[in-house]
Design a protein around this motif. Structure first.
Motif, PDB file in Angstrom:
ATOM      1  N   GLN A  81      16.007   3.325  20.465  1.00  0.00           N
ATOM      2  CA  GLN A  81      16.383   2.096  19.767  1.00  0.00           C
ATOM      3  C   GLN A  81      17.764   2.318  19.175  1.00  0.00           C
ATOM      4  OE1 GLN A  81      14.809  -1.001  19.183  1.00  0.00           O
ATOM      5  NE2 GLN A  81      16.761  -1.541  18.228  1.00  0.00           N
ATOM      6  N   MET A  82      18.709   1.470  19.560  1.00  0.00           N
ATOM      7  CA  MET A  82      20.087   1.614  19.100  1.00  0.00           C
ATOM      8  C   MET A  82      20.483   0.393  18.293  1.00  0.00           C
ATOM      9  SD  MET A  82      21.852   3.216  22.525  1.00  0.00           S
ATOM     10  CE  MET A  82      21.568   1.756  23.505  1.00  0.00           C
ATOM     11  N   ASN A  83      20.816   0.609  17.044  1.00  0.00           N
ATOM     12  CA  ASN A  83      21.235  -0.454  16.140  1.00  0.00           C
ATOM     13  C   ASN A  83      22.684  -0.244  15.716  1.00  0.00           C
ATOM     14  OD1 ASN A  83      18.570  -1.534  16.145  1.00  0.00           O
ATOM     15  ND2 ASN A  83      17.975  -0.123  14.503  1.00  0.00           N
ATOM     16  N   SER A  84      23.264  -1.291  15.170  1.00  0.00           N
ATOM     17  CA  SER A  84      24.649  -1.223  14.670  1.00  0.00           C
ATOM     18  C   SER A  84      25.575  -0.594  15.710  1.00  0.00           C
ATOM     19  CB  SER A  84      24.695  -0.413  13.373  1.00  0.00           C
ATOM     20  OG  SER A  84      23.838  -0.972  12.393  1.00  0.00           O
ATOM     21  N   LEU A  85      25.474  -1.081  16.912  1.00  0.00           N
ATOM     22  CA  LEU A  85      26.244  -0.494  18.005  1.00  0.00           C
ATOM     23  C   LEU A  85      27.741  -0.693  17.798  1.00  0.00           C
ATOM     24  CD1 LEU A  85      23.860  -1.411  20.908  1.00  0.00           C
ATOM     25  CD2 LEU A  85      24.691   0.893  20.414  1.00  0.00           C
ATOM     26  N   LYS A  86      28.509   0.303  18.251  1.00  0.00           N
ATOM     27  CA  LYS A  86      29.953   0.299  18.122  1.00  0.00           C
ATOM     28  C   LYS A  86      30.577   0.385  19.513  1.00  0.00           C
ATOM     29  CE  LYS A  86      29.482   3.079  13.912  1.00  0.00           C
ATOM     30  NZ  LYS A  86      29.856   4.356  13.238  1.00  0.00           N
ATOM     31  N   PRO A  87      31.812  -0.063  19.673  1.00  0.00           N
ATOM     32  CA  PRO A  87      32.466   0.063  20.987  1.00  0.00           C
ATOM     33  C   PRO A  87      32.472   1.506  21.496  1.00  0.00           C
ATOM     34  CG  PRO A  87      33.695  -1.439  19.617  1.00  0.00           C
ATOM     35  CD  PRO A  87      32.620  -0.856  18.733  1.00  0.00           C
ATOM     36  N   GLU A  88      32.561   2.464  20.612  1.00  0.00           N
ATOM     37  CA  GLU A  88      32.573   3.868  21.033  1.00  0.00           C
ATOM     38  C   GLU A  88      31.214   4.357  21.541  1.00  0.00           C
ATOM     39  OE1 GLU A  88      33.678   2.622  18.142  1.00  0.00           O
ATOM     40  OE2 GLU A  88      33.292   4.010  16.459  1.00  0.00           O
ATOM     41  N   ASP A  89      30.178   3.526  21.418  1.00  0.00           N
ATOM     42  CA  ASP A  89      28.881   3.867  22.007  1.00  0.00           C
ATOM     43  C   ASP A  89      28.822   3.516  23.492  1.00  0.00           C
ATOM     44  OD1 ASP A  89      27.383   2.727  18.979  1.00  0.00           O
ATOM     45  OD2 ASP A  89      27.644   4.810  19.597  1.00  0.00           O
ATOM     46  N   THR A  90      29.855   2.854  23.984  1.00  0.00           N
ATOM     47  CA  THR A  90      29.900   2.479  25.390  1.00  0.00           C
ATOM     48  C   THR A  90      29.873   3.716  26.275  1.00  0.00           C
ATOM     49  OG1 THR A  90      31.095   0.427  24.966  1.00  0.00           O
ATOM     50  CG2 THR A  90      31.307   1.369  27.176  1.00  0.00           C
ATOM     51  N   ALA A  91      28.904   3.745  27.188  1.00  0.00           N
ATOM     52  CA  ALA A  91      28.725   4.911  28.055  1.00  0.00           C
ATOM     53  C   ALA A  91      27.573   4.631  29.016  1.00  0.00           C
ATOM     54  CB  ALA A  91      28.402   6.162  27.231  1.00  0.00           C
ATOM     55  N   VAL A  92      27.416   5.520  29.973  1.00  0.00           N
ATOM     56  CA  VAL A  92      26.199   5.541  30.771  1.00  0.00           C
ATOM     57  C   VAL A  92      25.210   6.454  30.062  1.00  0.00           C
ATOM     58  CG1 VAL A  92      25.151   6.094  32.993  1.00  0.00           C
ATOM     59  CG2 VAL A  92      27.461   5.129  32.910  1.00  0.00           C
ATOM     60  N   TYR A  93      24.013   5.950  29.827  1.00  0.00           N
ATOM     61  CA  TYR A  93      22.991   6.699  29.104  1.00  0.00           C
ATOM     62  C   TYR A  93      21.962   7.238  30.099  1.00  0.00           C
ATOM     63  CZ  TYR A  93      24.806   5.205  24.605  1.00  0.00           C
ATOM     64  OH  TYR A  93      25.606   5.031  23.498  1.00  0.00           O
ATOM     65  N   TYR A  94      21.644   8.509  29.932  1.00  0.00           N
ATOM     66  CA  TYR A  94      20.702   9.192  30.808  1.00  0.00           C
ATOM     67  C   TYR A  94      19.532   9.744  29.999  1.00  0.00           C
ATOM     68  CZ  TYR A  94      24.651   9.336  34.068  1.00  0.00           C
ATOM     69  OH  TYR A  94      25.706   9.015  34.883  1.00  0.00           O
ATOM     70  N   CYS A  95      18.321   9.577  30.518  1.00  0.00           N
ATOM     71  CA  CYS A  95      17.192  10.246  29.888  1.00  0.00           C
ATOM     72  C   CYS A  95      16.986  11.595  30.575  1.00  0.00           C
ATOM     73  CB  CYS A  95      15.935   9.405  29.962  1.00  0.00           C
ATOM     74  SG  CYS A  95      15.379   8.979  31.613  1.00  0.00           S
ATOM     75  N   ASN A  96      16.399  12.487  29.826  1.00  0.00           N
ATOM     76  CA  ASN A  96      16.148  13.842  30.316  1.00  0.00           C
ATOM     77  C   ASN A  96      14.781  14.287  29.843  1.00  0.00           C
ATOM     78  OD1 ASN A  96      16.481  16.971  29.190  1.00  0.00           O
ATOM     79  ND2 ASN A  96      17.171  16.665  31.285  1.00  0.00           N
ATOM     80  N   PHE A  97      13.970  14.736  30.792  1.00  0.00           N
ATOM     81  CA  PHE A  97      12.627  15.221  30.457  1.00  0.00           C
ATOM     82  C   PHE A  97      12.499  16.674  30.876  1.00  0.00           C
ATOM     83  CE2 PHE A  97       9.736  11.195  30.601  1.00  0.00           C
ATOM     84  CZ  PHE A  97      10.648  10.482  29.864  1.00  0.00           C
ATOM     85  N   LEU A  98      11.849  17.464  30.068  1.00  0.00           N
ATOM     86  CA  LEU A  98      11.470  18.821  30.440  1.00  0.00           C
ATOM     87  C   LEU A  98       9.987  18.772  30.813  1.00  0.00           C
ATOM     88  CD1 LEU A  98      12.475  21.739  30.628  1.00  0.00           C
ATOM     89  CD2 LEU A  98      11.687  22.076  28.292  1.00  0.00           C
ATOM     90  N   ILE A  99       9.712  18.944  32.107  1.00  0.00           N
ATOM     91  CA  ILE A  99       8.378  18.672  32.643  1.00  0.00           C
ATOM     92  C   ILE A  99       7.803  19.908  33.303  1.00  0.00           C
ATOM     93  CG2 ILE A  99       7.171  17.412  34.483  1.00  0.00           C
ATOM     94  CD1 ILE A  99       8.982  15.022  33.873  1.00  0.00           C
ATOM     95  N   SER A 100       6.509  20.088  33.090  1.00  0.00           N
ATOM     96  CA  SER A 100       5.753  21.066  33.868  1.00  0.00           C
ATOM     97  C   SER A 100       5.099  20.304  35.014  1.00  0.00           C
ATOM     98  CB  SER A 100       4.684  21.739  33.001  1.00  0.00           C
ATOM     99  OG  SER A 100       5.280  22.467  31.947  1.00  0.00           O
ATOM    100  N   PRO A 101       5.580  20.507  36.228  1.00  0.00           N
ATOM    101  CA  PRO A 101       5.009  19.752  37.350  1.00  0.00           C
ATOM    102  C   PRO A 101       3.636  20.285  37.746  1.00  0.00           C
ATOM    103  CG  PRO A 101       7.194  20.656  37.861  1.00  0.00           C
ATOM    104  CD  PRO A 101       6.702  21.362  36.654  1.00  0.00           C
TER     105      PRO A 101
END
Length: 121
Positions: A81-101
Motif C-alpha cells: 500500500q503506497m500513500n502520499s506518492l511522490k514523483p520520485e517514487d516513479t519506477a518499475v516495482y518488482y515483488c520478490n519471494f524466497l520460496i521453498s519449492p
C-alpha cells in the motif's frame, strides 16, 4: 514451477495512493520472506520493503511512514500500500519471494514481472 504475477501499477498524481499485489502459484512448499523492490530509469534496483514469514516488516527510509507491506499467507500474496506518492517514487516495482519449492531442496528467489508506477507532479 513457480510463477509470480503482479498487479496494481498505474499513473497517479502526486499525493495519491496505489496498492500493488503479487501472487505466487505453482509448486510451492512454503514461502519465507517476501519483498518489494523498484528500479527507476538509469538507477539500480533498490529494496523498498520486506516482510518475514512471521510478519515482521522493514522499510527503506524513503518508504517509511508512507508505504505498508502486508501478506496473506492463505493466498500466497503480498501487498504494498503506497500513500502520499511522490514523483520520485516513479519506477518499475518488482515483488520478490524466497520460496521453498516442492520436490527441491533449499530456498530460491523468485521475481515478479514488474509493474510500472508513474507519479505525476
Amino acid at each position: 514451477q513457480v510463477q509470480l504475477v503482479e498487479s496494481g501499477g498505474g499513473l497517479v498524481q502526486a499525493g495519491g495512493s496505489l496498492t500493488l499485489s503479487c501472487a505466487a502459484s505453482g509448486s510451492i512448499f512454503s514461502i519465507n520472506a517476501m519483498g518489494w523492490y523498484r528500479q527507476a530509469p538509469g538507477k539500480q534496483r533498490e529494496r523498498v520493503a520486506g516482510i518475514t514469514s512471521g510478519g515482521s516488516t522493514n522499510y527503506a527510509d524513503s518508504a517509511k511512514g508512507r508505504f505498508t507491506i502486508s501478506r496473506d499467507n492463505a493466498k500466497n500474496t503480498v501487498y504494498l500500500q503506497m500513500n502520499s506518492l511522490k514523483p520520485e517514487d516513479t519506477a518499475v516495482y518488482y515483488c520478490n519471494f524466497l520460496i521453498s519449492p516442492l520436490r527441491a531442496a533449499g530456498t530460491r528467489d523468485y521475481w515478479g514481472q514488474g509493474t510500472q508506477v508513474t507519479v505525476s507532479s
